[in-house]
Design a protein around this motif. Structure first.
Motif, PDB file in Angstrom:
ATOM      1  N   ALA A  68       0.837  -1.208   0.000  1.00  0.00           N
ATOM      2  CA  ALA A  68       0.000   0.000   0.000  1.00  0.00           C
ATOM      3  C   ALA A  68       0.869   1.255   0.000  1.00  0.00           C
ATOM      4  O   ALA A  68       0.582   2.223  -0.710  1.00  0.00           O
ATOM      5  CB  ALA A  68      -0.927  -0.007   1.210  1.00  0.00           C
ATOM      6  N   ALA A  69       1.942   1.218   0.776  1.00  0.00           N
ATOM      7  CA  ALA A  69       2.839   2.372   0.844  1.00  0.00           C
ATOM      8  C   ALA A  69       3.483   2.644  -0.505  1.00  0.00           C
ATOM      9  O   ALA A  69       3.589   3.805  -0.943  1.00  0.00           O
ATOM     10  CB  ALA A  69       3.906   2.137   1.909  1.00  0.00           C
ATOM     11  N   ASP A  70       3.903   1.591  -1.183  1.00  0.00           N
ATOM     12  CA  ASP A  70       4.498   1.760  -2.507  1.00  0.00           C
ATOM     13  C   ASP A  70       3.500   2.390  -3.475  1.00  0.00           C
ATOM     14  O   ASP A  70       3.838   3.284  -4.258  1.00  0.00           O
ATOM     15  CB  ASP A  70       4.966   0.406  -3.053  1.00  0.00           C
ATOM     16  N   GLY A  71       2.251   1.920  -3.413  1.00  0.00           N
ATOM     17  CA  GLY A  71       1.233   2.439  -4.318  1.00  0.00           C
ATOM     18  C   GLY A  71       0.884   3.887  -4.049  1.00  0.00           C
ATOM     19  O   GLY A  71       0.470   4.617  -4.968  1.00  0.00           O
ATOM     20  N   LEU A  72       1.040   4.319  -2.817  1.00  0.00           N
ATOM     21  CA  LEU A  72       0.708   5.696  -2.448  1.00  0.00           C
ATOM     22  C   LEU A  72       1.933   6.608  -2.417  1.00  0.00           C
ATOM     23  O   LEU A  72       1.816   7.789  -2.060  1.00  0.00           O
ATOM     24  CB  LEU A  72       0.032   5.709  -1.069  1.00  0.00           C
ATOM     25  N   ALA A  73       3.094   6.055  -2.728  1.00  0.00           N
ATOM     26  CA  ALA A  73       4.354   6.812  -2.699  1.00  0.00           C
ATOM     27  C   ALA A  73       4.605   7.421  -1.323  1.00  0.00           C
ATOM     28  O   ALA A  73       4.973   8.589  -1.177  1.00  0.00           O
ATOM     29  CB  ALA A  73       4.361   7.896  -3.774  1.00  0.00           C
ATOM     30  N   THR A  74       4.382   6.597  -0.306  1.00  0.00           N
ATOM     31  CA  THR A  74       4.627   7.026   1.066  1.00  0.00           C
ATOM     32  C   THR A  74       5.343   5.899   1.795  1.00  0.00           C
ATOM     33  O   THR A  74       5.894   4.999   1.166  1.00  0.00           O
ATOM     34  CB  THR A  74       3.305   7.423   1.757  1.00  0.00           C
ATOM     35  N   THR A  75       5.361   5.924   3.110  1.00  0.00           N
ATOM     36  CA  THR A  75       6.068   4.905   3.875  1.00  0.00           C
ATOM     37  C   THR A  75       5.088   3.965   4.570  1.00  0.00           C
ATOM     38  O   THR A  75       3.924   4.316   4.803  1.00  0.00           O
ATOM     39  CB  THR A  75       6.964   5.546   4.945  1.00  0.00           C
ATOM     40  N   ALA A  76       5.584   2.787   4.933  1.00  0.00           N
ATOM     41  CA  ALA A  76       4.764   1.830   5.681  1.00  0.00           C
ATOM     42  C   ALA A  76       4.345   2.425   7.021  1.00  0.00           C
ATOM     43  O   ALA A  76       3.219   2.212   7.487  1.00  0.00           O
ATOM     44  CB  ALA A  76       5.547   0.534   5.891  1.00  0.00           C
ATOM     45  N   LEU A  77       5.241   3.178   7.645  1.00  0.00           N
ATOM     46  CA  LEU A  77       4.911   3.838   8.908  1.00  0.00           C
ATOM     47  C   LEU A  77       3.682   4.730   8.742  1.00  0.00           C
ATOM     48  O   LEU A  77       2.750   4.684   9.555  1.00  0.00           O
ATOM     49  CB  LEU A  77       6.112   4.660   9.384  1.00  0.00           C
ATOM     50  N   HIS A  78       3.674   5.530   7.696  1.00  0.00           N
ATOM     51  CA  HIS A  78       2.550   6.443   7.473  1.00  0.00           C
ATOM     52  C   HIS A  78       1.249   5.696   7.219  1.00  0.00           C
ATOM     53  O   HIS A  78       0.188   6.071   7.733  1.00  0.00           O
ATOM     54  CB  HIS A  78       2.850   7.365   6.292  1.00  0.00           C
ATOM     55  N   VAL A  79       1.311   4.637   6.437  1.00  0.00           N
ATOM     56  CA  VAL A  79       0.105   3.868   6.135  1.00  0.00           C
ATOM     57  C   VAL A  79      -0.464   3.246   7.407  1.00  0.00           C
ATOM     58  O   VAL A  79      -1.667   3.345   7.686  1.00  0.00           O
ATOM     59  CB  VAL A  79       0.402   2.776   5.089  1.00  0.00           C
ATOM     60  N   ALA A  80       0.384   2.603   8.196  1.00  0.00           N
ATOM     61  CA  ALA A  80      -0.073   1.935   9.412  1.00  0.00           C
ATOM     62  C   ALA A  80      -0.627   2.941  10.418  1.00  0.00           C
ATOM     63  O   ALA A  80      -1.652   2.691  11.076  1.00  0.00           O
ATOM     64  CB  ALA A  80       1.071   1.143  10.040  1.00  0.00           C
ATOM     65  N   LEU A  81       0.030   4.079  10.556  1.00  0.00           N
ATOM     66  CA  LEU A  81      -0.399   5.082  11.532  1.00  0.00           C
ATOM     67  C   LEU A  81      -1.673   5.778  11.089  1.00  0.00           C
ATOM     68  O   LEU A  81      -2.578   6.022  11.904  1.00  0.00           O
ATOM     69  CB  LEU A  81       0.724   6.097  11.751  1.00  0.00           C
ATOM     70  N   ALA A  82      -1.794   6.092   9.801  1.00  0.00           N
ATOM     71  CA  ALA A  82      -3.013   6.733   9.299  1.00  0.00           C
ATOM     72  C   ALA A  82      -4.209   5.804   9.434  1.00  0.00           C
ATOM     73  O   ALA A  82      -5.328   6.248   9.728  1.00  0.00           O
ATOM     74  CB  ALA A  82      -2.825   7.148   7.842  1.00  0.00           C
ATOM     75  N   TRP A  83      -3.979   4.499   9.229  1.00  0.00           N
ATOM     76  CA  TRP A  83      -5.081   3.530   9.344  1.00  0.00           C
ATOM     77  C   TRP A  83      -5.679   3.555  10.742  1.00  0.00           C
ATOM     78  O   TRP A  83      -6.894   3.671  10.913  1.00  0.00           O
ATOM     79  CB  TRP A  83      -4.579   2.125   9.010  1.00  0.00           C
ATOM     80  N   VAL A  84      -4.843   3.463  11.761  1.00  0.00           N
ATOM     81  CA  VAL A  84      -5.369   3.403  13.134  1.00  0.00           C
ATOM     82  C   VAL A  84      -5.861   4.768  13.596  1.00  0.00           C
ATOM     83  O   VAL A  84      -6.862   4.871  14.314  1.00  0.00           O
ATOM     84  CB  VAL A  84      -4.321   2.819  14.111  1.00  0.00           C
ATOM     85  N   ARG A  85      -5.202   5.836  13.181  1.00  0.00           N
ATOM     86  CA  ARG A  85      -5.606   7.187  13.587  1.00  0.00           C
ATOM     87  C   ARG A  85      -7.039   7.503  13.200  1.00  0.00           C
ATOM     88  O   ARG A  85      -7.772   8.186  13.925  1.00  0.00           O
ATOM     89  CB  ARG A  85      -4.662   8.212  12.943  1.00  0.00           C
ATOM     90  N   ASP A  86      -7.459   7.004  12.039  1.00  0.00           N
ATOM     91  CA  ASP A  86      -8.769   7.357  11.500  1.00  0.00           C
ATOM     92  C   ASP A  86      -9.819   6.273  11.681  1.00  0.00           C
ATOM     93  O   ASP A  86     -10.887   6.327  11.061  1.00  0.00           O
ATOM     94  CB  ASP A  86      -8.621   7.716  10.012  1.00  0.00           C
ATOM     95  N   ARG A  87      -9.554   5.297  12.548  1.00  0.00           N
ATOM     96  CA  ARG A  87     -10.564   4.283  12.857  1.00  0.00           C
ATOM     97  C   ARG A  87     -11.661   4.897  13.722  1.00  0.00           C
ATOM     98  O   ARG A  87     -11.416   5.807  14.524  1.00  0.00           O
ATOM     99  CB  ARG A  87      -9.941   3.109  13.597  1.00  0.00           C
ATOM    100  N   PRO A  88     -12.914   4.418  13.589  1.00  0.00           N
ATOM    101  CA  PRO A  88     -14.004   4.939  14.427  1.00  0.00           C
ATOM    102  C   PRO A  88     -13.682   4.783  15.911  1.00  0.00           C
ATOM    103  O   PRO A  88     -13.226   3.722  16.351  1.00  0.00           O
ATOM    104  CB  PRO A  88     -15.198   4.055  14.029  1.00  0.00           C
ATOM    105  N   GLY A  89     -13.908   5.837  16.667  1.00  0.00           N
ATOM    106  CA  GLY A  89     -13.687   5.795  18.109  1.00  0.00           C
ATOM    107  C   GLY A  89     -12.296   6.180  18.550  1.00  0.00           C
ATOM    108  O   GLY A  89     -12.074   6.461  19.731  1.00  0.00           O
ATOM    109  N   VAL A  90     -11.344   6.188  17.618  1.00  0.00           N
ATOM    110  CA  VAL A  90      -9.966   6.525  17.966  1.00  0.00           C
ATOM    111  C   VAL A  90      -9.828   8.045  18.062  1.00  0.00           C
ATOM    112  O   VAL A  90     -10.293   8.781  17.185  1.00  0.00           O
ATOM    113  CB  VAL A  90      -8.976   5.965  16.927  1.00  0.00           C
TER     114      VAL A  90
END
Length: 327
Positions: free
Chosen positions: A255-277
């Motif tokens: 996913a990070a490769d496809g978005l031209a970003t880092t794995a850290l950013h993908v993993a952190l953005a995923w949890v940051r924007d989960r409902p209730g977080v």
């Protein structure tokens, strides 16, 4: 940095928090100062610590840096009480212990109040109403502004939050619960997160990067400067180095490769924007690592990426968690 309300309260915190688990042990005063200044410069406000981190030295460090480096009023300081160094009783939720621990924390922090005080874990020996009364006393005395819990299971959180809501205006509403939550650990979705959403309690995810594994740093081995190579923290990382975790880490990297970003950013953005977080709490080794994590602020994952990550990391929830009305 965007600010979010913590649960159903008026307290607002930055949507990324700064963790201090290693302060006073692996992180010295120089590195801690650089991290705190970097965090503050980025608009971060929530700094999370505990009375047992570094044997109390994490609070000492934070206290020395506040005001001399960052204005106290610019920070939301969160600490915890209830963990004890006793092999026969790991947690003490008694009124006497908690209030004494709070006073000791305030002295180490060099402040007369903390913004968020959290019960570190559920004490199976002390009656819950006694633990909650200590929380109410701390708030009514002005030493604590808001209160929360940490490491409570779903039923424990629901019982505590409901108890507090039974006497509005008299008892202190729970603002938060802090639990481990990441693409590698989604257990809170079974009961804790539904309870938190229903009761208006904000979730503060700890280890949002899967104890560092989701950054991809362990894909080809264990870096010598990583927590996985640390004698103290290696057992903390090891559970997430299995084949199941590897498949999730590979998906994050793709996913990070496809978005031209880092794995850290993908993993952190995923949890940051989960409902209730409300705010994942990030622990960094140095200011450079922290800067990389904080630069996730502008990233929002596309829906199709979120769905793909949800699918590859989905935990098995069967009875009684299935929605039987759809079967």
């Amino acid at each position: 940095m965007e600010q979010r309300h913590l649960g159903r309260t008026g307290l607002r915190v930055s949507r990324i928090g700064l963790g201090t688990l290693t302060w006073g042990r692996d992180t010295d005063e120089h590195d801690a100062a650089e991290q705190l200044k970097t965090f503050w410069d980025a608009g971060g406000t929530l700094v999370d610590t505990a009375d047992v981190y570094g044997g109390g030295e994490a609070e000492h460090l934070l206290g020395r840096l506040v005001d001399s480096l960052v204005p106290r009023e610019d920070l939301v300081i969160a600490t915890k009480a209830g963990s004890v160094p006793d092999p026969y009783r790991r947690f003490d939720g008694s009124r006497g212990h908690l209030l004494a621990a709070l006073d000791a924390s305030l002295e180490r922090l060099g402040t007369d109040y903390v913004d968020l005080w959290q019960i570190h874990a559920f004490d199976t020996v002390t009656p819950l109403e006694e633990t909650m009364q200590a929380m109410d006393l701390a708030v009514s005395s002005g030493r604590v502004r808001y209160a929360g819990v940490s490491n409570f299971s779903g039923w424990q959180l629901a019982k505590a939050a409901t108890w507090q809501l039974a006497s509005p205006g008299v008892r202190t509403r729970l603002a938060s619960t802090q639990m481990e939550y990441s693409l590698l650990q989604r257990g809170v979705e079974r009961e804790v997160l539904p309870a938190a959403l229903d009761l208006g309690v904000g979730l503060l995810p700890s280890s949002p990067l899967g104890r560092g594994v989701l950054t991809g740093k362990y894909r080809t081995g264990t870096p010598s400067d990583s927590r996985g190579a640390s004698e103290v923290l290696a057992p903390f990382v090891e559970p997430y180095l299995d084949d199941a975790a590897s498949r999730i880490v590979d998906a994050v990297a793709t996913a990070a490769d496809g978005l031209a970003t880092t794995a850290l950013h993908v993993a952190l953005a995923w949890v940051r924007d989960r409902p209730g977080v409300v705010a994942p709490v990030v622990g960094a080794r140095n200011a450079q690592q922290l800067t990389e994590a904080l630069s996730v602020e502008t990233l929002s994952l596309p829906d199709e990426i979120c769905q793909a990550l949800d699918d590859v990391s989905a935990p098995v929830h069967r009875y009684p968690d299935q929605d039987w009305s759809t079967l």
